[in-house]
Scaffold this motif. Structure first.
Motif, short mmCIF file in Angstrom:
data_model
loop_
_atom_site.label_atom_id
_atom_site.label_comp_id
_atom_site.label_asym_id
_atom_site.label_seq_id
_atom_site.Cartn_x
_atom_site.Cartn_y
_atom_site.Cartn_z
N GLN A 148 0.86 -1.18 0.00
CA GLN A 148 0.00 0.00 0.00
C GLN A 148 0.90 1.23 0.00
OE1 GLN A 148 -3.34 0.16 -0.01
NE2 GLN A 148 -3.85 -2.00 0.32
N TRP A 161 -2.50 5.42 1.80
CA TRP A 161 -3.62 4.57 2.23
C TRP A 161 -3.38 3.98 3.63
CZ3 TRP A 161 -7.85 5.59 0.01
CH2 TRP A 161 -7.92 5.83 -1.36
N ASP A 162 -2.13 3.60 3.86
CA ASP A 162 -1.85 2.93 5.14
C ASP A 162 -1.92 3.92 6.30
OD1 ASP A 162 -0.74 0.04 5.83
OD2 ASP A 162 0.23 1.42 7.21
N ALA A 211 -4.71 8.45 4.75
CA ALA A 211 -6.16 8.37 4.61
C ALA A 211 -6.80 8.02 5.94
CB ALA A 211 -6.53 7.32 3.55
N LEU A 212 -5.99 7.50 6.89
CA LEU A 212 -6.50 7.17 8.22
C LEU A 212 -6.15 8.26 9.23
CD1 LEU A 212 -5.75 3.40 7.93
CD2 LEU A 212 -8.01 4.40 8.35
N ARG A 228 1.73 -3.30 4.12
CA ARG A 228 0.67 -2.78 4.98
C ARG A 228 0.91 -3.13 6.45
NH1 ARG A 228 -3.91 -6.72 2.35
NH2 ARG A 228 -3.44 -8.57 3.58
N THR A 286 -6.54 -1.93 7.88
CA THR A 286 -7.50 -0.82 7.88
C THR A 286 -7.55 -0.03 6.56
OG1 THR A 286 -6.97 -0.75 10.23
CG2 THR A 286 -8.45 0.93 9.42
N PRO A 287 -6.42 0.12 5.82
CA PRO A 287 -6.56 0.82 4.52
C PRO A 287 -7.59 0.16 3.61
CG PRO A 287 -4.38 -0.21 4.75
CD PRO A 287 -5.01 -0.19 6.10
N GLN A 317 -10.70 1.96 1.44
CA GLN A 317 -10.85 1.73 0.00
C GLN A 317 -12.22 1.12 -0.31
OE1 GLN A 317 -7.35 -0.64 -0.58
NE2 GLN A 317 -5.99 1.14 -0.53
N TYR A 355 -7.61 7.32 13.97
CA TYR A 355 -8.71 7.30 13.00
C TYR A 355 -10.08 6.99 13.60
CZ TYR A 355 -6.00 2.96 13.02
OH TYR A 355 -5.21 1.90 13.41
#
Ligand SMILES: N[C@@H](Cc1ccccc1)C(=O)O
Length: 477
Positions: free
Chosen positions: A245, A249-250, A253-254, A314, A318-319, A323, A397
């Motif tokens: 990832q 994303w890892d 995004a969190l 990763r 959670t990513p 997604q 998150y």
């Protein structure tokens, strides 16, 4: 001798004229395998009708390196022959075999080294090892050294010889009744009653049979399958995702700040590759910088696009949840993922750099923290853990966040992961306004508890003894 089987009788009949025979010959005479012939012979031996002798012969073959030295001489011999009477250590060390040979030259007393010069002592008789190297045979005194030097390999061949005893011979001479025996009865034989005339093969119920170890599903895989089954039963669908990832994303995004310690090299495996930003990344950036268009204030400071583009193995599943939500933005959503995650951990009985996580999300109007606790409790109950409790936790998150624990007799409360409700900082950049319950649970820990293991590593090492002894059945419900 009523309880001799047909096979034992046949063996005695074949053996009597020979007196003594190898298992191979007996197998040929009985048209069976050598193993079976030995088995029949052993049964006869139990009745005192035959004697079985186990013969083991040891043979040796040269390894490729051994072959090479048989042709050209042992390294020390080759070096010895490469100079006249004396040589400087420097030149000696330049010989291609010096690393192996010099030690032996000294040990065997062929050279004496003084002041950087190696001088021949005048004595270099062919050693026992060199004699054995030509044609290695059992009993040669040089073999042990060659084995240690990995120049020969040892092979053991086992054979059996069977001899008839006077009691066996007497029995054959008195005449043996070689009527075919039957070990299985057909439907007809049972219905018509003709089984009464059949000569039934006798079985010994005392002799333990040879254990067989059929292939079966790995105990850990069985638990993984069970976890998936439980989630599917609870109405979840499975989501898939990549192991590699981008940090975007890892972490980003969190809503994990770019200076978060978990992102550092000593905790995360970074790869020497990058991934371009996905569509909509600017809204994540803005969320970090100032909270975007929400009531959040973000983290402030700076946000570096290059940091987000770096790829990682990763660190959690959670990513995949984010997604999945982006591609399934409409409630209701109930999804799970079960996959491997990677962290730079020092290996010990309860920590490994790779392990499995069970990720789950529930998105629907009106779902609350109490539903989250209910889902987790239900899941653990179905996995066989009756007592579940929740401790407050923290994840960048989720808010609120909890850490579920289960009670294990003998261990006490065991922490098994994290859970919470996704913060608006995670969902808002993608236009998601419905609440999302989320969790990430350690599955290897569950497996360890369920299988009664003290060391997590047991799950990943192919310990054949343990695998053989592990039952191939599912847990009793
Ligand atoms: N990702 C967290 C677990 C978690 C997942 C989802 C929500 C909250 C916590 C971990 O790896 O420990």
């Amino acid at each position: 001798m009523a309880d001799l089987t047909l096979n034992e009788k046949k063996l005695l009949v074949a053996l009597a004229p020979l007196g003594e025979a190898g298992a191979g010959d007996l197998a040929a005479a009985l048209e069976t395998t050598e193993e079976a012939a030995v088995q029949y012979a052993n049964l006869c031996a139990e009745h005192g009708l035959a004697a079985v002798e186990r013969l083991s012969t040891t043979t040796y073959t040269l390894t490729p390196e051994g072959e090479e030295y048989r042709e050209h001489g042992l390294p020390e011999r080759q070096i010895y022959e490469s100079f006249a009477d004396a040589i400087s250590m420097k030149d000696l060390q330049a010989h291609p075999l010096s690393r192996i040979g010099i030690g032996w030259l000294r040990k065997k007393g062929w050279v004496a080294i003084t002041k950087g010069v190696a001088e021949k002592t005048g004595e270099a008789p062919a050693g026992e090892d060199e004699i054995a190297l030509v044609d290695p045979k059992d009993g040669m005194s040089g073999i042990a050294d060659l084995l240690k030097r990995n120049l020969v390999e040892e092979h053991e061949a086992v054979s059996y010889r069977v001899a008839i005893t006077p009691a066996g011979r007497a029995l054959v001479e008195a005449g043996l009744d070689l009527v075919e025996e039957t070990g299985t009865l057909s439907r007809e034989e049972i219905i018509t009653g003709s089984w009464r005339e059949a000569k039934l093969r006798r079985y010994s119920l005392e002799t333990p049979p040879k254990r067989v170890y059929p292939g079966k599903v790995h105990p850990y895989q069985r638990i993984i399958d069970e976890v998936k089954r439980v989630l599917l039963d609870m109405g979840f669908v499975e989501m898939q995702g990549e192991i590699v990832q981008s940090a975007f994303w890892d972490f980003d995004a969190l809503f994990q700040p770019q200076d978060h310690p978990a992102r550092e090299m000593q905790d995360t495996f970074y790869l020497d590759q990058t991934e371009p930003m996905p569509e909509g990344w600017e809204r994540v950036r803005d969320m970090h910088l100032c909270g975007g268009e929400t009531t959040s204030t973000g983290w402030g400071g700076v946000w570096d696009e290059e940091v987000a583009q770096k790829c990682v193995l990763r660190t959690h599943t959670t990513p995949l949840s984010v997604q999945y939500l982006i591609s399934h933005p409409k409630p209701p959503v109930k999804a799970f993922a079960l996959g491997r995650v990677y962290r730079r951990e020092a290996i010990d009985p309860t920590h490994l750099p790779e392990f499995e996580q069970l990720e789950g999300i529930v998105m629907d109007d009106g779902v609350s923290f109490r539903h989250l606790l209910g889902f987790l409790k239900e899941f653990y109950n179905r996995m066989g853990f009756d007592e579940v409790r929740f401790r407050p936790g923290y994840f960048p998150y989720t808010e609120p966040s909890v850490e579920p624990e289960v009670w294990v007799d003998g261990l006490g409360w065991v922490e098994l992961g994290g859970a919470g409700i996704f913060r608006q900082e995670v969902t808002a950049p993608w236009g998601i306004e419905t609440p999302v319950l989320a969790w990430g649970l350690g599955i290897s820990r569950i497996a360890m508890l369920r299988l009664g293991l003290k060391d997590l590593r047991q799950l990943y090492r192919s310990d054949i003894e343990w695998l053989r002894e592990s039952p191939a059945i599912r847990r009793q419900e």
